[in-house]
Design an enzyme around this catalytic site. Structure first.
Site, PDB file in Angstrom:
ATOM      1  N   LYS A  24      23.671 -10.007   5.317  1.00  0.00           N
ATOM      2  CA  LYS A  24      24.433  -8.924   4.684  1.00  0.00           C
ATOM      3  C   LYS A  24      24.171  -7.656   5.491  1.00  0.00           C
ATOM      4  O   LYS A  24      23.453  -6.748   5.048  1.00  0.00           O
ATOM      5  CB  LYS A  24      23.993  -8.710   3.227  1.00  0.00           C
ATOM      6  CG  LYS A  24      24.060  -9.962   2.335  1.00  0.00           C
ATOM      7  CD  LYS A  24      22.734 -10.606   2.209  1.00  0.00           C
ATOM      8  CE  LYS A  24      22.649 -11.649   1.120  1.00  0.00           C
ATOM      9  NZ  LYS A  24      23.627 -12.682   1.094  1.00  0.00           N
TER      10      LYS A  24
ATOM     11  N   ASP B 129       0.819  -1.227   0.000  1.00  0.00           N
ATOM     12  CA  ASP B 129       0.000   0.000   0.000  1.00  0.00           C
ATOM     13  C   ASP B 129       0.848   1.271   0.000  1.00  0.00           C
ATOM     14  O   ASP B 129       0.359   2.349   0.385  1.00  0.00           O
ATOM     15  CB  ASP B 129      -0.940   0.024   1.213  1.00  0.00           C
ATOM     16  CG  ASP B 129      -2.065  -1.000   1.087  1.00  0.00           C
ATOM     17  OD1 ASP B 129      -2.287  -1.489  -0.033  1.00  0.00           O
ATOM     18  OD2 ASP B 129      -2.699  -1.307   2.110  1.00  0.00           O
TER      19      ASP B 129
END
Length: 409
Positions: free
Chosen positions: A319, A128
């Protein structure tokens, strides 16, 4: 707090939540999809067809039934084995979908083409245009194909973040740019395109209203992208500038760690000026060549004063980094694939509270599930193992040379 010389689009007042492993991420993602009212846009490198992936598809199907506009982009190489089945499911639920650089079939698949190495490696979702997810977690179950230690299985070690606030607009904009780029060459309905162009001004004004800060207080953050046009070295440069400005602590957890000369120099100089530099790396080889090439660098790193820890409970796929009060969370490894070729997305966060939280999680895992690498442990490696490490490093450097970026490594 270090000042970045790289031009970044900073946003203020963001609400950012750390999601540890797939257990946190998939619960949050599926809950967000269920709450979607207008749009769901998902990008991923790997979209498997295991139980977790089917769970995500069920929630996407439910969103489509409610009339939500669903878009999904998967990478043609990372999802090569499942792309056709994933696309079939998405088509059945009437979700829009794209495959980024689909793998060729037949005789042509054996031909080398540098373009085939330029993959969509980022993992993002926007719901949204108010809630965004960015991280390193694919649509893949944490417990599929993990190493068997003869103990209770442990999930892949990884992170993502959920975000509300003005930074969401930047993630949505990056998704939309890629979607349009992929759709442009195959467009066959130009009338719809002209209708959208006609109302572009109204649409843009509405977007500006939605992108206003939702919160007066919150976190300062910027979306970092790596692509092959304007952002070739953005992620690497921000790492370099942040490392150069650190005064006390650098903690990097990275699945495939093969940094170029500039990053190695920055870490060495940080250690020399008294900064504690710690690397949390894979202890189990998910891909043998990358793992061994990384191990070849251990002696150099240890001699420079860098601490190295190997994660032994399962595969490490994270990461992330904490550098004093700055943090990095995203999809980009510190290796040639991520830094020179792939499309990546990281979020750079300047907030001491978030940095402390991420650091605490990493340090807990280091205490509980890691083995520290020392010069003594390296000496115990077999001669054959050392030769294998050196060969892997040489072969990866040869691969980098093919890209024309050998000077970087």
């Amino acid at each position: 707090m270090p000042r970045s010389r790289t031009r970044l689009s900073w946003t203020e007042g963001n609400q950012i939540t750390l999601l540890h492993n797939g257990a946190d991420f998939f619960d949050a993602l599926c809950e967000a999809i269920d709450a979607a009212k207008v749009t769901v846009h998902l990008e991923t490198y790997i979209f498997s067809m295991d139980d977790t992936a089917r769970r995500v598809l069920r929630h996407l199907r439910g969103a489509c039934k409610r009339g939500v506009k669903v878009r999904v982009v998967i990478d043609g190489f990372g999802s090569a084995e499942t792309a056709q089945e994933v696309v079939r499911h998405l088509a059945e639920m009437r979700a829009q979908h794209r495959v980024y650089r689909p793998e060729p079939v037949g005789v042509s698949s054996v031909r080398f083409n540098l373009r085939r190495l330029r993959r969509l490696h980022r993992k993002t979702a926007v719901i949204d245009e108010e809630l965004a997810f960015v991280g390193g977690i694919n649509i893949l179950d944490d417990f599929v194909d993990i190493p068997d230690n003869g103990k209770e299985p442990a999930p892949r070690f990884d992170f993502a973040i959920s975000m509300r606030g003005p930074i969401v607009d930047y993630v949505a904009r990056a998704q939309r740019a890629l979607w349009l780029r992929m759709a442009w060459r195959r467009r066959d309905n130009w009338s719809l395109f002209y209708q959208r162009l006609k109302h572009w001004g109204e649409w843009r004004q509405a977007r500006r209203k939605r992108s206003q800060p939702h919160h007066k207080a919150g976190v300062r953050a910027a979306l970092l992208q790596r692509d092959n046009v304007r952002n070739r070295q953005t992620i690497e440069n921000v790492y370099l500038e942040t490392i150069a400005g650190t005064t006390s602590d650098i903690l990097i957890a990275n699945a495939y760690f093969l940094p170029g000369r500039r990053l190695r120099k920055a870490l060495r100089e940080a250690a020399q000026r008294g900064v504690r530099v710690r690397l949390l790396l894979q202890g189990h080889a998910e891909y043998a060549m990358q793992y061994r090439a990384c191990r070849y660098m251990y002696c150099e790193l240890l001699d420079e004063g860098v601490e190295i820890y190997e994660y032994m409970a399962s595969y490490l796929h994270a990461k992330v980094a904490v550098m004093d009060s700055c943090s990095m969370v995203g999809s980009s490894n510190l290796d040639p694939f991520s830094l020179l070729l792939a499309r990546e997305a990281n979020v750079y966060i300047q907030d001491s509270g978030f940095a402390d939280q991420l650091r605490a999680v990493l340090e807990q895992e280091m205490r509980d599930h890691c083995a520290r690498v020392t010069s003594e442990t390296l000496l115990r490696r077999s001669l054959l193992g050392r030769w294998a490490d050196a060969l892997a490093y040489f072969m990866l450097r040869m691969g980098v040379a093919i890209t024309g970026q050998s000077k970087e490594y």
